[in-house]
Design an enzyme around this catalytic site. Structure first.
Site, mmCIF file in Angstrom:
data_model
loop_
_atom_site.group_PDB
_atom_site.id
_atom_site.type_symbol
_atom_site.label_atom_id
_atom_site.label_comp_id
_atom_site.label_asym_id
_atom_site.label_seq_id
_atom_site.Cartn_x
_atom_site.Cartn_y
_atom_site.Cartn_z
ATOM 1 N N HIS A 48 -68.246 116.141 83.850
ATOM 2 C CA HIS A 48 -66.988 116.084 84.623
ATOM 3 C C HIS A 48 -65.759 116.003 83.716
ATOM 4 O O HIS A 48 -64.743 115.417 84.087
ATOM 5 C CB HIS A 48 -66.963 114.879 85.575
ATOM 6 C CG HIS A 48 -68.202 114.694 86.378
ATOM 7 N ND1 HIS A 48 -68.405 115.295 87.603
ATOM 8 C CD2 HIS A 48 -69.342 113.991 86.105
ATOM 9 C CE1 HIS A 48 -69.600 114.941 88.062
ATOM 10 N NE2 HIS A 48 -70.190 114.171 87.162
ATOM 11 N N SER A 99 -46.602 132.767 67.094
ATOM 12 C CA SER A 99 -45.655 133.039 68.185
ATOM 13 C C SER A 99 -44.429 133.722 67.605
ATOM 14 O O SER A 99 -44.007 133.414 66.489
ATOM 15 C CB SER A 99 -45.263 131.722 68.840
ATOM 16 O OG SER A 99 -44.005 131.836 69.471
ATOM 17 N N LYS A 129 -46.319 127.713 65.717
ATOM 18 C CA LYS A 129 -47.541 127.956 66.488
ATOM 19 C C LYS A 129 -48.669 128.625 65.691
ATOM 20 O O LYS A 129 -48.432 129.585 64.961
ATOM 21 C CB LYS A 129 -47.233 128.820 67.708
ATOM 22 C CG LYS A 129 -46.343 128.194 68.747
ATOM 23 C CD LYS A 129 -46.919 126.911 69.353
ATOM 24 C CE LYS A 129 -48.104 127.165 70.239
ATOM 25 N NZ LYS A 129 -47.733 127.914 71.435
ATOM 26 N N GLU A 148 -59.156 132.937 73.387
ATOM 27 C CA GLU A 148 -58.552 133.205 74.703
ATOM 28 C C GLU A 148 -58.928 134.604 75.187
ATOM 29 O O GLU A 148 -59.200 134.819 76.370
ATOM 30 C CB GLU A 148 -57.038 133.057 74.631
ATOM 31 C CG GLU A 148 -56.613 131.609 74.470
ATOM 32 C CD GLU A 148 -55.154 131.437 74.098
ATOM 33 O OE1 GLU A 148 -54.666 130.306 74.169
ATOM 34 O OE2 GLU A 148 -54.493 132.425 73.716
#
Ligand code: ARG
Length: 464
Positions: A161, A282, A288, A295
């Site tokens: 969970h 970025s 970044k 992803e």
């Protein structure tokens, strides 16, 4: 320019020209040229068989074979001209052969149809694709197993969970994925059996009156079985759908891994350092370093699920036997394959080179009472019924929550308030390291069990 229909393989019955719009709409050469090798191999096997049964002479077969191999060479060297008027790879290759050989080329299609030809080519293609995905999966498994020895002393928090549950050894986590990818390989191997069946000779849908020998063709192409029903073969795409289902489960497994590691790479977790060569930055935020590779792996799962859906809907409600709808199967299968293949290729070096942030992981291990369940089992060992032990530990954890401390920080008096028979030795089982050492069951994270599993995977995968 649209071809006169008399030049088309099926043109005899037609009078006018095909509308160029129709040619553009119905072509499949833009994607099925990918099966050129399989088409050549299938045609050579077919011609060889036709020569065996006396439908072609040996000389005719030899001319066809060398003509087809020449065409394959032209395609591979980029010298072959494709055009939508010839619709698909099958027509292209056959018409190029006829350009070379005249009437001998016109005999190649004896005893077959494009319906069984397309199915044969596609089965050969899927068979190769399965072998490639299997090899890639083995690399991913090896990447995980290769990490085990070096990470044997790392304890990770395990979750259910998304809440801290119990501690696990890092290799236990690595081998969790090894198992999942093993099932994927077994599924592929099983799917391969059904893929590896000869369609050729089913002809359009009813078979043929030409005295072909399908068992010979099967042998030449390495098929283990010969499809027993020509109508079935003409309409069947189960094999391709099953393959994409296998790919979809692989994509799902990759997506879970990607999702977890994206979190692990976040500033909040900082459990892992991803190799920078697989990260991007970025254009506006200079600080970044983003886990784009992971992803994209997660993102591409959507395409694979989409391909499976496309195929399932494609065949829904089709009548027997071949229908042109079936031409739409290939883009979906190719897309799913390309996507999963690329993900597997990329993920292996990421798994190999990602670095665990050991200190950070260890510093946080005291959070979440990862030792609570093992402590409950210790109480069970002292003769306390499980339900009672569960409640005792629950109350002690509540105390810890109030005091913002670990179970091992509680004084003995608190334990004895629950059960006066408890003694100092309980501190030997508290704490995450002690909890790990307490595990015993087969398949658990017990160090000895994990070591056995590592050994068995090393053997299975030939990892040094
Ligand atoms: N281009 C077609 C395909 O890929 C070839 C089969 C054509 N058969 C037919 N009866 N029109 O499915």
């Amino acid at each position: 320019m649209s071809q006169d229909n008399t030049q088309k393989a099926w043109g005899g019955v037609f009078t006018g020209k095909t509308d160029p719009l129709m040619e553009k709409f119905s072509e499949s050469i833009s994607f099925d040229k990918r099966m050129y090798k399989q088409d050549v191999a299938g045609s050579i096997a077919h011609a060889r068989m036709l020569a065996d049964v006396g439908v072609l002479t040996t000389e005719e077969f030899q001319a066809i074979e060398s003509g087809l191999l020449e065409i394959q060479g032209q395609i591979e060297r980029g010298e072959f001209v494709f055009s939508i008027e010839k619709e698909d790879i099958h027509m292209h290759i056959e018409s190029a052969l006829t350009d070379k050989l005249g009437d001998v080329g016109r005999k190649l299609h004896t005893g077959r149809s494009r319906n069984d030809q397309v199915s044969t080519d596609f089965r050969l293609w899927v068979r190769d694709a399965i072998d490639q995905i299997d090899a890639r999966l083995a690399e991913v498994q090896k990447a995980f197993v290769g990490r085990c020895a070096g990470d044997m002393d790392v304890i990770l928090p395990g979750y259910t969970h998304t809440q801290r549950a119990q501690p696990v050894l890092a290799p236990h986590y690595w081998m969790c994925y090894t198992e999942k990818f093993q099932r994927d390989r077994e599924r592929l191997a099983d799917c391969r059996k059904r893929v590896n069946t000869l369609s050729l000779g089913a002809a359009a849908m009813a078979g043929t009156s030409i005295p072909i020998d399908r068992f010979k063709t099967a042998k030449y192409l390495g098929f283990e079985a010969v499809a027993g029903n020509s109508m079935d073969v003409s309409s069947d795409r189960d094999f391709a759908i099953e393959f994409v289902f296998c790919l979809t489960l692989i994509a799902e497994h990759l997506s879970t891994l990607a999702e977890e590691w994206i979190w692990w790479f976040s500033s909040e977790f900082q459990f892992i350092k991803l190799p920078q060569r697989f990260c991007t930055g970025s254009s506006i935020m200079p600080q970044k370093i983003n886990p784009d590779a992971l992803e994209l792996i997660r993102g591409k799962t959507g395409k694979t699920i989409g391909a499976l859906q496309t195929l399932l809907v494609l065949v829904k409600g089709l009548t027997l036997a071949y229908n042109r709808d079936l031409q739409e199967d290939k883009p979906a299968v190719f897309d799913a394959f390309d996507s999963v293949d690329a993900c597997l290729e990329l993920v292996a070096p990421i798994i190999r080179d990602a670095q665990l942030n050991r200190q950070r992981i260890e510093d946080k291990l005291d959070r979440g009472h990862l030792d609570a369940t093992t402590f409950m089992e210790y109480l069970i060992g002292k003769g306390i019924p499980q339900r009672t032990a569960h409640h005792i530990v629950g109350r002690l954890v509540r105390l810890c929550l109030e005091r913002d401390c670990r179970l091992s920080d509680l004084p003995l008096s608190e334990f004895q308030a629950e059960d006066p028979a408890l003694t100092e030795d309980l501190y030997n089982v508290l704490g995450v390291k002690n909890a790990i050492a307490a595990f015993k069951s087969y398949g658990s994270t017990a160090p000895a069990e994990v070591a056995k599993q590592v050994e068995s995977w090393k053997k299975k995968l030939n990892v040094e």
